[in-house]
Design a protein around this motif. Structure first.
Motif, PDB file in Angstrom:
ATOM      1  N   SER A 199      11.095   8.017   6.270  1.00 45.25           N
ATOM      2  CA  SER A 199      11.957   7.504   5.356  1.00 45.25           C
ATOM      3  C   SER A 199      12.843   8.651   4.891  1.00 45.25           C
ATOM      4  CB  SER A 199      11.229   7.454   3.922  1.00 45.25           C
ATOM      5  OG  SER A 199      10.838   5.755   3.933  1.00 45.25           O
ATOM      6  N   GLU A 200      14.107   8.441   4.778  1.00 43.46           N
ATOM      7  CA  GLU A 200      15.050   9.623   4.502  1.00 43.46           C
ATOM      8  C   GLU A 200      14.770  10.590   3.281  1.00 43.46           C
ATOM      9  OE1 GLU A 200      19.992  10.209   4.250  1.00 43.46           O
ATOM     10  OE2 GLU A 200      19.120   8.114   4.314  1.00 43.46           O
ATOM     11  N   ALA A 201      14.677  11.518   3.378  1.00 48.57           N
ATOM     12  CA  ALA A 201      14.806  12.557   2.235  1.00 48.57           C
ATOM     13  C   ALA A 201      15.925  12.564   1.185  1.00 48.57           C
ATOM     14  CB  ALA A 201      14.770  14.146   2.543  1.00 48.57           C
ATOM     15  N   PRO A 202      15.810  12.396   0.135  1.00 45.53           N
ATOM     16  CA  PRO A 202      16.767  12.474  -1.066  1.00 45.53           C
ATOM     17  C   PRO A 202      17.547  13.700  -0.744  1.00 45.53           C
ATOM     18  CG  PRO A 202      14.467  11.929  -1.932  1.00 45.53           C
ATOM     19  CD  PRO A 202      14.478  12.441  -0.530  1.00 45.53           C
ATOM     20  N   HIS A 203      18.796  13.487  -0.922  1.00 44.54           N
ATOM     21  CA  HIS A 203      19.893  14.568  -0.853  1.00 44.54           C
ATOM     22  C   HIS A 203      20.164  15.054  -2.226  1.00 44.54           C
ATOM     23  CE1 HIS A 203      20.835  13.534   3.357  1.00 44.54           C
ATOM     24  NE2 HIS A 203      20.590  12.393   2.984  1.00 44.54           N
ATOM     25  N   LYS A 204      19.905  14.609  -3.285  1.00 44.48           N
ATOM     26  CA  LYS A 204      20.003  15.144  -4.694  1.00 44.48           C
ATOM     27  C   LYS A 204      18.816  15.609  -5.490  1.00 44.48           C
ATOM     28  CE  LYS A 204      24.403  12.666  -4.882  1.00 44.48           C
ATOM     29  NZ  LYS A 204      24.512  12.609  -3.263  1.00 44.48           N
ATOM     30  N   LYS A 205      18.914  16.389  -6.356  1.00 44.35           N
ATOM     31  CA  LYS A 205      17.655  16.664  -7.250  1.00 44.35           C
ATOM     32  C   LYS A 205      17.337  15.513  -8.046  1.00 44.35           C
ATOM     33  CE  LYS A 205      19.764  20.267  -9.106  1.00 44.35           C
ATOM     34  NZ  LYS A 205      20.004  21.438  -9.723  1.00 44.35           N
ATOM     35  N   GLY A 206      15.988  15.650  -8.513  1.00 43.87           N
ATOM     36  CA  GLY A 206      15.257  14.524  -9.478  1.00 43.87           C
ATOM     37  C   GLY A 206      14.616  13.443  -9.100  1.00 43.87           C
ATOM     38  N   VAL A 229      -0.320  14.857  11.256  1.00 44.79           N
ATOM     39  CA  VAL A 229       0.429  16.048  11.377  1.00 44.79           C
ATOM     40  C   VAL A 229       1.735  15.721  12.218  1.00 44.79           C
ATOM     41  CG1 VAL A 229       0.386  18.491  12.361  1.00 44.79           C
ATOM     42  CG2 VAL A 229      -1.535  17.434  11.242  1.00 44.79           C
ATOM     43  N   MET A 230       1.899  15.075  13.399  1.00 46.17           N
ATOM     44  CA  MET A 230       2.919  14.790  14.233  1.00 46.17           C
ATOM     45  C   MET A 230       3.908  13.937  13.665  1.00 46.17           C
ATOM     46  SD  MET A 230       3.096  16.688  17.050  1.00 46.17           S
ATOM     47  CE  MET A 230       4.041  15.612  17.995  1.00 46.17           C
ATOM     48  N   ILE A 231       3.600  13.115  12.525  1.00 49.56           N
ATOM     49  CA  ILE A 231       4.564  12.503  11.683  1.00 49.56           C
ATOM     50  C   ILE A 231       5.492  13.304  10.662  1.00 49.56           C
ATOM     51  CG2 ILE A 231       4.606  10.844   9.850  1.00 49.56           C
ATOM     52  CD1 ILE A 231       2.456   9.270  11.245  1.00 49.56           C
ATOM     53  N   TYR A 232       4.743  14.438  10.356  1.00 48.19           N
ATOM     54  CA  TYR A 232       5.446  15.380   9.480  1.00 48.19           C
ATOM     55  C   TYR A 232       6.263  16.375  10.600  1.00 48.19           C
ATOM     56  CZ  TYR A 232       3.196  14.378   5.070  1.00 48.19           C
ATOM     57  OH  TYR A 232       2.585  13.968   3.959  1.00 48.19           O
ATOM     58  N   TRP A 233       5.762  16.673  11.650  1.00 51.47           N
ATOM     59  CA  TRP A 233       6.324  17.545  12.570  1.00 51.47           C
ATOM     60  C   TRP A 233       7.620  17.137  13.139  1.00 51.47           C
ATOM     61  CZ3 TRP A 233       6.885  22.562  13.496  1.00 51.47           C
ATOM     62  CH2 TRP A 233       7.451  23.190  14.624  1.00 51.47           C
ATOM     63  N   THR A 234       7.527  15.954  13.846  1.00 51.65           N
ATOM     64  CA  THR A 234       8.652  15.460  14.612  1.00 51.65           C
ATOM     65  C   THR A 234       9.727  14.978  13.465  1.00 51.65           C
ATOM     66  OG1 THR A 234       7.553  13.322  14.489  1.00 51.65           O
ATOM     67  CG2 THR A 234       7.074  14.571  16.450  1.00 51.65           C
ATOM     68  N   THR A 235       9.148  14.769  12.510  1.00 51.43           N
ATOM     69  CA  THR A 235      10.220  14.403  11.221  1.00 51.43           C
ATOM     70  C   THR A 235      10.978  15.418  10.685  1.00 51.43           C
ATOM     71  OG1 THR A 235       8.861  13.395   9.682  1.00 51.43           O
ATOM     72  CG2 THR A 235       9.693  11.966  11.353  1.00 51.43           C
ATOM     73  N   GLY A 236      10.184  16.546  10.487  1.00 52.54           N
ATOM     74  CA  GLY A 236      10.844  17.752   9.942  1.00 52.54           C
ATOM     75  C   GLY A 236      10.516  17.315   8.539  1.00 52.54           C
ATOM     76  N   SER A 237       9.841  16.626   8.082  1.00 53.72           N
ATOM     77  CA  SER A 237       9.792  16.398   6.615  1.00 53.72           C
ATOM     78  C   SER A 237       8.886  17.233   5.553  1.00 53.72           C
ATOM     79  CB  SER A 237       9.362  14.744   6.621  1.00 53.72           C
ATOM     80  OG  SER A 237       8.143  14.574   7.131  1.00 53.72           O
ATOM     81  N   ILE A 238       8.150  17.903   6.239  1.00 55.91           N
ATOM     82  CA  ILE A 238       7.142  18.606   5.190  1.00 55.91           C
ATOM     83  C   ILE A 238       7.910  19.289   4.181  1.00 55.91           C
ATOM     84  CG2 ILE A 238       7.352  20.801   6.443  1.00 55.91           C
ATOM     85  CD1 ILE A 238       4.189  19.410   4.811  1.00 55.91           C
ATOM     86  N   VAL A 239       8.973  19.761   4.171  1.00 59.72           N
ATOM     87  CA  VAL A 239       9.668  20.534   3.067  1.00 59.72           C
ATOM     88  C   VAL A 239       9.936  19.515   1.967  1.00 59.72           C
ATOM     89  CG1 VAL A 239      11.465  21.602   2.022  1.00 59.72           C
ATOM     90  CG2 VAL A 239      10.407  22.382   4.364  1.00 59.72           C
ATOM     91  N   SER A 240      10.518  18.187   2.373  1.00 58.22           N
ATOM     92  CA  SER A 240      11.077  17.270   1.377  1.00 58.22           C
ATOM     93  C   SER A 240       9.811  16.498   0.969  1.00 58.22           C
ATOM     94  CB  SER A 240      11.954  16.318   2.188  1.00 58.22           C
ATOM     95  OG  SER A 240      11.318  15.722   3.275  1.00 58.22           O
ATOM     96  N   SER A 241       8.566  16.558   1.444  1.00 57.34           N
ATOM     97  CA  SER A 241       7.493  16.061   0.811  1.00 57.34           C
ATOM     98  C   SER A 241       7.050  16.760  -0.142  1.00 57.34           C
ATOM     99  CB  SER A 241       6.195  15.782   2.253  1.00 57.34           C
ATOM    100  OG  SER A 241       5.911  17.084   2.474  1.00 57.34           O
ATOM    101  N   LEU A 278       0.700  -1.161  -0.056  1.00 58.56           N
ATOM    102  CA  LEU A 278       0.042  -0.052   0.074  1.00 58.56           C
ATOM    103  C   LEU A 278       0.990   1.361  -0.029  1.00 58.56           C
ATOM    104  CD1 LEU A 278      -2.577  -0.928   2.853  1.00 58.56           C
ATOM    105  CD2 LEU A 278      -2.708  -1.560   0.330  1.00 58.56           C
ATOM    106  N   VAL A 279       0.627   2.215  -0.823  1.00 57.95           N
ATOM    107  CA  VAL A 279       1.520   3.249  -0.877  1.00 57.95           C
ATOM    108  C   VAL A 279       0.625   4.585  -0.743  1.00 57.95           C
ATOM    109  CG1 VAL A 279       3.148   4.447  -2.418  1.00 57.95           C
ATOM    110  CG2 VAL A 279       3.133   2.192  -2.492  1.00 57.95           C
ATOM    111  N   HIS A 280       0.952   5.534   0.000  1.00 53.48           N
ATOM    112  CA  HIS A 280       0.298   6.608   0.400  1.00 53.48           C
ATOM    113  C   HIS A 280       0.601   7.837  -0.592  1.00 53.48           C
ATOM    114  CE1 HIS A 280       3.929   8.959   2.173  1.00 53.48           C
ATOM    115  NE2 HIS A 280       4.113   7.805   2.539  1.00 53.48           N
ATOM    116  N   GLY A 281       0.088   9.051  -0.405  1.00 55.66           N
ATOM    117  CA  GLY A 281       0.392  10.225  -1.145  1.00 55.66           C
ATOM    118  C   GLY A 281       0.666  11.425  -0.074  1.00 55.66           C
ATOM    119  N   TRP A 282       0.427  12.624  -0.657  1.00 57.91           N
ATOM    120  CA  TRP A 282       0.660  13.814   0.014  1.00 57.91           C
ATOM    121  C   TRP A 282      -0.599  14.500   0.244  1.00 57.91           C
ATOM    122  CZ3 TRP A 282      -0.506  18.966   0.131  1.00 57.91           C
ATOM    123  CH2 TRP A 282      -0.053  19.968   1.057  1.00 57.91           C
ATOM    124  N   PRO A 283      -1.145  15.197   1.579  1.00 57.50           N
ATOM    125  CA  PRO A 283      -0.299  15.262   2.770  1.00 57.50           C
ATOM    126  C   PRO A 283      -0.510  13.957   3.700  1.00 57.50           C
ATOM    127  CG  PRO A 283      -2.187  16.576   3.057  1.00 57.50           C
ATOM    128  CD  PRO A 283      -2.416  15.810   1.627  1.00 57.50           C
TER     129      PRO A 283
END
Length: 468
Positions: free
Chosen positions: A203-210, A371-383, A163-168
């Motif tokens: 999940s770790e955010a990509p460090h490179k573009k694309g 919301v807390m999953i995004y907040w505690t991981t600081g992942s909103i920008v990378s998402s 199962l694969v989720h989306g944003w947000p």
């Protein structure tokens, strides 16, 4: 209605031969268009490719072990959240504006008061850890996923399902549907794998573009291979529908079936023709009465609605880091930004309500946990960057847009989805459509809103593929 009646009167005013000629011409034109689409979609796979998204240069080898993972929190993390909430500066809403201008700040204060004084993050962390979590390194990224096996029963077939989720959203969207899928259904149960998209949650955010949907699809295929699955089912909505579609295009021999609850409408002459003829002679273009009800008037129900609801889309597809600075720094800003989507995308009429109708389908605990999953991981920008990476070029010119999908496919069309895709449109791209269900209720976040309805549709689709 007058134009419809005029066209009907004109059609039925013709003699039988003229009617047959008209219908025959339309059918012939449809056949020619279908053949043309088939010719354009002869390619059955897209390249698997390779990538490296970790920091720095790619090493000679990569650790391919799978490690248990536990969601954790601390008093310090919660204290920091509360301090930031206490410093929030609110703006006053316009009178009688509901959610028409976005998240109504009067109701936002109530949500935040609950968040600050009643919401128990430690308790919700325990809920998250109810299922086993893992991480593994793929293409330089720590990929987080949940892996749930059904209760042991020697008489049942166990089918792997990702199962694969989306944003947000997040992996947490599927917590209500999980027990429904892992149950025994006529000697069939699912072994469920739920990854977090890279850059989302744990999940770790990509460090490179694309890093786009093709890269995510390849990583998830590698994950399934690492888990020992050579054949499996896929399900997704939002970005998840595109990622799982790409997976089916890359490795169709591995994908036994693809089920999606968001089907993007293709473009082209056939779709344009159906929009012209559909309101008046829907049977000629394969429209049902429900298709007509959901689609027309087309501009009022689709085009204008999409324009009203996709401001975020244009921002995230162009300059995600700019707005991301604000929502990554303010928990209240983040909650407003995310939860507004859970209001309007669940039911378009919610924008007329002062509370956005949020608690009609969800509890505040569930909403704030996401919301807390995004907040505690600081992942909103990378998402948010996932939009720019997928739309930095014309997505319709990408190889996956020019390649048909030939694996058995099921579509659950929920009435409050952002845009309706009729069966006749879905068949243009998904050329082995096993099931298409006009769902009775529900919107964009199907697994979160209507877990039983979605589970039933997934199960009936899989049974059809398995010929049970």
């Amino acid at each position: 209605m007058q134009r419809l009646q005029l066209l009907k009167d004109t059609f039925f005013g013709l003699d039988v031969v003229q009617q047959q000629l008209l219908i025959g011409s339309a059918v012939a034109a449809g056949g020619i268009l279908a053949y043309a689409v088939h010719r354009r979609s002869r390619a059955k796979t897209i390249p698997f490719g390779e990538g490296w998204w970790g920091s720095g240069e790619k090493p000679q080898s990569e650790d391919d072990k799978i490690y248990p993972f536990t969601v954790q929190t601390s008093d310090k993390e919660i204290e920091d959240l509360h301090e930031r909430i206490d410093r929030t500066r609110y703006s006053e809403p316009l009178e009688d504006s509901g959610f028409q201008y976005g998240f109504n700040s009067t109701y936002l204060k109530k949500v935040v008061s609950y968040w600050r004084n009643e919401f128990d993050w430690k308790k919700q962390v325990a809920v998250l850890n109810k299922y086993p979590h893992f991480k593994t390194k793929i293409e330089g990224l720590d990929v987080h996923f949940i892996h749930i096996r059904p209760p042991s029963n020697g008489n049942q077939r166990v089918l792997p399902l990702m199962l694969v989720h989306g944003w947000p959203g997040s992996f947490y969207e599927f917590y209500r549907i999980l027990p429904l899928l892992t149950q025994n259904h006529d000697s069939v149960a699912f072994e469920v794998i739920i990854p977090s998209l890279p850059g989302y949650g744990f999940s770790e955010a990509p460090h490179k573009k694309g890093f786009n949907s093709l890269a995510a699809a390849r990583i998830f295929l590698k994950l399934m291979e690492r888990l020992g699955f050579s054949h499996f089912y896929l399900q997704g909505g939002d970005w998840g529908s595109l990622v799982t579609t790409n997976m089916a295009q890359m490795k169709p021999d591995c994908v036994k079936g693809l089920h999606i609850n968001m089907c993007m409408s293709p473009r082209g002459f056939k779709v344009l023709l159906s929009l012209i003829i559909g309101p008046y002679l829907p049977f000629l273009v394969g429209f049902s009465r429900e298709d007509v009800r959901r689609l027309f008037p087309f501009f009022e129900k689709n085009v204008y609605e999409i324009l009203r609801e996709t401001g975020y889309f244009h921002i995230q597809a162009t300059k995600p880091d700019t707005v991301g600075c604000g929502v990554n720094d303010s928990p209240v800003g983040l909650a407003a930004y995310i939860l507004e989507k859970f209001s309007t995308w669940t039911d378009k009429k919610n924008k007329d309500l002062m509370d956005g109708g949020l608690e009609r389908k969800f509890s505040l605990d569930d909403l704030l946990t996401n919301v807390m999953i995004y907040w505690t991981t600081g992942s909103i920008v990378s998402s948010m960057r996932f939009y720019k990476e997928n739309l930095s070029t014309n997505i319709e010119k990408r190889i996956d847009s020019k390649t048909g999908i030939f694996v058995p496919t099921g579509v659950a069309a929920f009435p409050q989805e952002l845009m309706h895709c009729p069966k006749s449109w879905a068949q243009i791209r998904y050329q082995n459509l096993y099931s298409y269900t006009l769902m009775s209720r529900g919107g964009h976040f199907a697994a979160f809103e209507e877990p039983q309805l979605l589970a039933n549709d997934i199960i009936q689709f899989v049974k059809k593929v398995e010929k049970l």
